[in-house]
Design an enzyme around this catalytic site. Structure first.
Site, PDB file in Angstrom:
ATOM      1  N   ARG A  43       0.804  -1.223   0.000  1.00  0.00           N
ATOM      2  CA  ARG A  43       0.000   0.000   0.000  1.00  0.00           C
ATOM      3  C   ARG A  43       0.837   1.273   0.000  1.00  0.00           C
ATOM      4  O   ARG A  43       0.491   2.255  -0.632  1.00  0.00           O
ATOM      5  CB  ARG A  43      -0.823   0.031   1.294  1.00  0.00           C
ATOM      6  CG  ARG A  43      -2.258  -0.369   1.119  1.00  0.00           C
ATOM      7  CD  ARG A  43      -2.889  -0.342   2.505  1.00  0.00           C
ATOM      8  NE  ARG A  43      -3.994  -1.278   2.558  1.00  0.00           N
ATOM      9  CZ  ARG A  43      -5.248  -0.919   2.384  1.00  0.00           C
ATOM     10  NH1 ARG A  43      -5.578   0.320   2.146  1.00  0.00           N
ATOM     11  NH2 ARG A  43      -6.200  -1.822   2.434  1.00  0.00           N
ATOM     12  N   LYS A 138       1.390 -18.685   8.808  1.00  0.00           N
ATOM     13  CA  LYS A 138       0.483 -19.050   9.887  1.00  0.00           C
ATOM     14  C   LYS A 138      -0.080 -17.786  10.547  1.00  0.00           C
ATOM     15  O   LYS A 138       0.581 -16.749  10.446  1.00  0.00           O
ATOM     16  CB  LYS A 138       1.221 -19.891  10.918  1.00  0.00           C
ATOM     17  CG  LYS A 138       2.154 -19.059  11.828  1.00  0.00           C
ATOM     18  CD  LYS A 138       2.683 -19.858  12.974  1.00  0.00           C
ATOM     19  CE  LYS A 138       3.634 -19.046  13.797  1.00  0.00           C
ATOM     20  NZ  LYS A 138       3.138 -18.269  14.846  1.00  0.00           N
ATOM     21  N   GLU A 206      11.701 -19.073  25.090  1.00  0.00           N
ATOM     22  CA  GLU A 206      12.451 -17.950  24.525  1.00  0.00           C
ATOM     23  C   GLU A 206      12.703 -16.896  25.592  1.00  0.00           C
ATOM     24  O   GLU A 206      11.849 -16.662  26.453  1.00  0.00           O
ATOM     25  CB  GLU A 206      11.646 -17.292  23.403  1.00  0.00           C
ATOM     26  CG  GLU A 206      11.373 -18.205  22.241  1.00  0.00           C
ATOM     27  CD  GLU A 206      10.530 -17.504  21.201  1.00  0.00           C
ATOM     28  OE1 GLU A 206      11.104 -17.009  20.230  1.00  0.00           O
ATOM     29  OE2 GLU A 206       9.307 -17.428  21.372  1.00  0.00           O
ATOM     30  N   HIS A 230       4.050 -24.675  15.312  1.00  0.00           N
ATOM     31  CA  HIS A 230       5.407 -25.209  15.241  1.00  0.00           C
ATOM     32  C   HIS A 230       5.604 -26.521  16.015  1.00  0.00           C
ATOM     33  O   HIS A 230       6.122 -27.497  15.481  1.00  0.00           O
ATOM     34  CB  HIS A 230       6.408 -24.192  15.792  1.00  0.00           C
ATOM     35  CG  HIS A 230       6.337 -22.849  15.149  1.00  0.00           C
ATOM     36  ND1 HIS A 230       6.234 -22.677  13.797  1.00  0.00           N
ATOM     37  CD2 HIS A 230       6.387 -21.595  15.677  1.00  0.00           C
ATOM     38  CE1 HIS A 230       6.226 -21.367  13.525  1.00  0.00           C
ATOM     39  NE2 HIS A 230       6.307 -20.700  14.652  1.00  0.00           N
ATOM     40  N   LYS A 329       7.523 -17.172  26.628  1.00  0.00           N
ATOM     41  CA  LYS A 329       8.290 -15.947  26.380  1.00  0.00           C
ATOM     42  C   LYS A 329       8.869 -15.466  27.715  1.00  0.00           C
ATOM     43  O   LYS A 329       8.309 -15.757  28.776  1.00  0.00           O
ATOM     44  CB  LYS A 329       7.369 -14.847  25.855  1.00  0.00           C
ATOM     45  CG  LYS A 329       6.715 -15.178  24.529  1.00  0.00           C
ATOM     46  CD  LYS A 329       7.531 -14.657  23.387  1.00  0.00           C
ATOM     47  CE  LYS A 329       6.830 -14.815  22.062  1.00  0.00           C
ATOM     48  NZ  LYS A 329       7.747 -15.054  20.968  1.00  0.00           N
TER      49      LYS A 329
END
Ligand code: BG6
Length: 459
Positions: A43, A138, A206, A230, A329
């Site tokens: 855009r 995904k 993570e 995943h 996380k």
């Protein structure tokens, strides 16, 4: 060799510049024969020079400074590439963009999921060139029903083999190494079953926190972001029957078959999962705020940043073996590994002493390593056992996960792409857990950022 056209919709976005173009750069560097035309559309208006600067910078980002031949080829691809300003949710603009492609393109939707659906819907009114390929990110839907709808939309446009549902985990070289490890070593396969395996754990924790991704992540949460996609695919590669070849039908068929047998542990979604979200804490000297205080987070959503689900695979090979999938996380000492724990021997010879822990095979992602923990007779007293670890490093792949995935798309080989029914199965497995969590039957616990998880989990 024919020119391949890669058309990226959303070419000015973060995914394109952070992952796709660097992956493409490494692919061009690794394959001097690759003849590729790159077209970007988005855009935002961009001058030719700005597009060239950004595209070449991103493509060169992961390529060795010393590899001047590869860098030249990449610059040539960037110079010949074009950026077109377009509203890709309209049939008119899509038709105009497709008309600029020198050959039938692989169209990569580097767009938010809702915009991808709008763009695909708009493609219905466009005459698509024969052989066009559609590559999507995904999540593929948000439930079984919406995944089915999306699949129906996609296959109304092109045949299923021309749809590439991208999951970059299938492009990770160590994940692909599972195939070599399992199927090129006869020593593992005879014990790769419920007779000899006690449990399987697949962890992908993570240290990263939300990283300004609230718009997407706060609606997804760890269960959907990591496990639904995943980790279930990694589980499928660990648990599937032996495919006879790497033909996409064989490999993807084997993955689909094992996923069809998977359910929340003992069919009880409320007890099969645990969830938590991070509270303020620090990781590597960086202080993270409470998840709920991160900009853009709606505390009312009760989004988890750490999810764990125990899954049972109801077939002869795996009946009774728990597969625990976990991802979080802001986790300290983040573990990214697949751990196959074998059963203890049925009888330890009377007289052998010391700890005889069960042997384990551990595949560690990042840094990519393989460990086999075994019991041997220790130093000194020969009848005293101790555990030792045999380790090996996995060789690095030439391509990044996105490079690997793009290579499949451009070669017309869907082996690393998720087949439509596999995407639906992954939703079927997690949907009961989502429902249990939505109904608050599973408590949402807290953990301090930088710790492995809630204290009560005893991690
Ligand atoms: C993405 C998730 O798909 O995978 C992210 O949306 C996650 O939340 C990432 O951080 C992990 O993959 P990698 O390869 O970056 O470790």
């Amino acid at each position: 060799m024919n020119t391949r056209t890669l058309l990226i919709l959303g070419a000015n976005g973060d995914l394109t510049h952070r992952l796709l173009l660097p992956g493409l750069g490494r692919l061009i560097a690794a394959d001097p024969e690759l003849d590729i035309a790159l077209i970007g559309a988005g855009r935002t208006e961009l001058s030719d020079q700005t597009w060239f600067d950004r595209a070449s910078k991103a493509m060169l980002h992961e390529v060795d400074e010393a590899d001047s031949a590869a860098r030249q080829r990449i610059k040539a691809v960037a110079e010949a590439s074009r950026y077109l300003t377009a509203n890709v949710t309209t049939s008119r603009d899509l038709a105009a963009v497709l008309a600029q492609c020198p050959t039938s393109p692989a169209v990569y939707f580097a767009l938010p999921p809702a915009v991808t659906i709008e763009a695909c819907t708009a493609l219905r009114d466009v005459d698509l060139p024969a052989g066009i390929v559609l590559a999507l990110e995904k999540p593929f839907g948000t439930s079984v029903a919406t995944a089915e709808e999306l699949n129906a939309l996609l296959t109304s446009l092109v045949p299923e083999p021309q749809v590439y549902r991208v999951d970059h985990f299938l492009g990770k070289s160590t994940v692909l190494n599972l195939l070599g490890l399992r199927f090129a070593n006869r020593i593992f396969e005879p014990i790769w079953n419920a007779d000899s395996v006690e449990s399987v754990m697949i962890y992908y924790d993570e240290e990263l926190g939300l990283e300004q991704r609230a718009g997407y992540y706060d609606k997804a949460g760890a269960l959907v972001d990591m496990i639904q996609s995943h980790l279930l695919l990694v589980m499928a590669l660990v648990a599937m029957e032996t495919p006879s070849s790497l033909h996409p039908d064989d490999l993807r068929g084997a993955m689909a078959q094992v996923l069809r047998a998977a359910r929340p542990w003992q069919g009880d979604a409320a007890t099969a999962g645990r969830r938590a979200r991070y509270a303020t804490g620090s990781i590597n000297g960086r202080t993270l705020p409470n998840y709920v205080d991160e900009p853009g987070v709606d505390p009312q959503r009760g989004t988890e940043t750490l999810a764990e689900v125990k899954i049972g695979i109801e077939n002869w090979r795996w009946a009774g073996v728990p597969f625990t999938l976990r991802s979080g996380k802001a986790v300290g000492n983040a573990r990214k590994e697949i751990i196959i724990t074998f059963k203890n021997v049925p009888h330890l010879i009377t007289g052998l002493t010391g700890c005889a822990s069960p042997p384990r095979l551990r595949v560690v992602l990042d840094p990519d390593r393989l460990h086999l923990d075994l019991n041997i007779n220790g130093a000194g007293d020969p009848f005293n056992l101790e555990q030792v670890t045999m380790s090996a490093e996995f060789g690095k792949g030439a391509l990044s996960p996105y490079g690997e995935v793009l290579s499949g798309i451009l070669d017309g080989d869907p082996i690393l792409s998720i087949r439509g029914d596999v995407a639906e199965q992954c939703w079927r497995i997690v949907e009961p857990v989502q429902q249990a969590w939505g109904a608050n039957t599973t408590p949402l616990e807290d953990y301090e950022a930088g710790t492995p998880g809630p204290k009560s989990w005893n991690l």
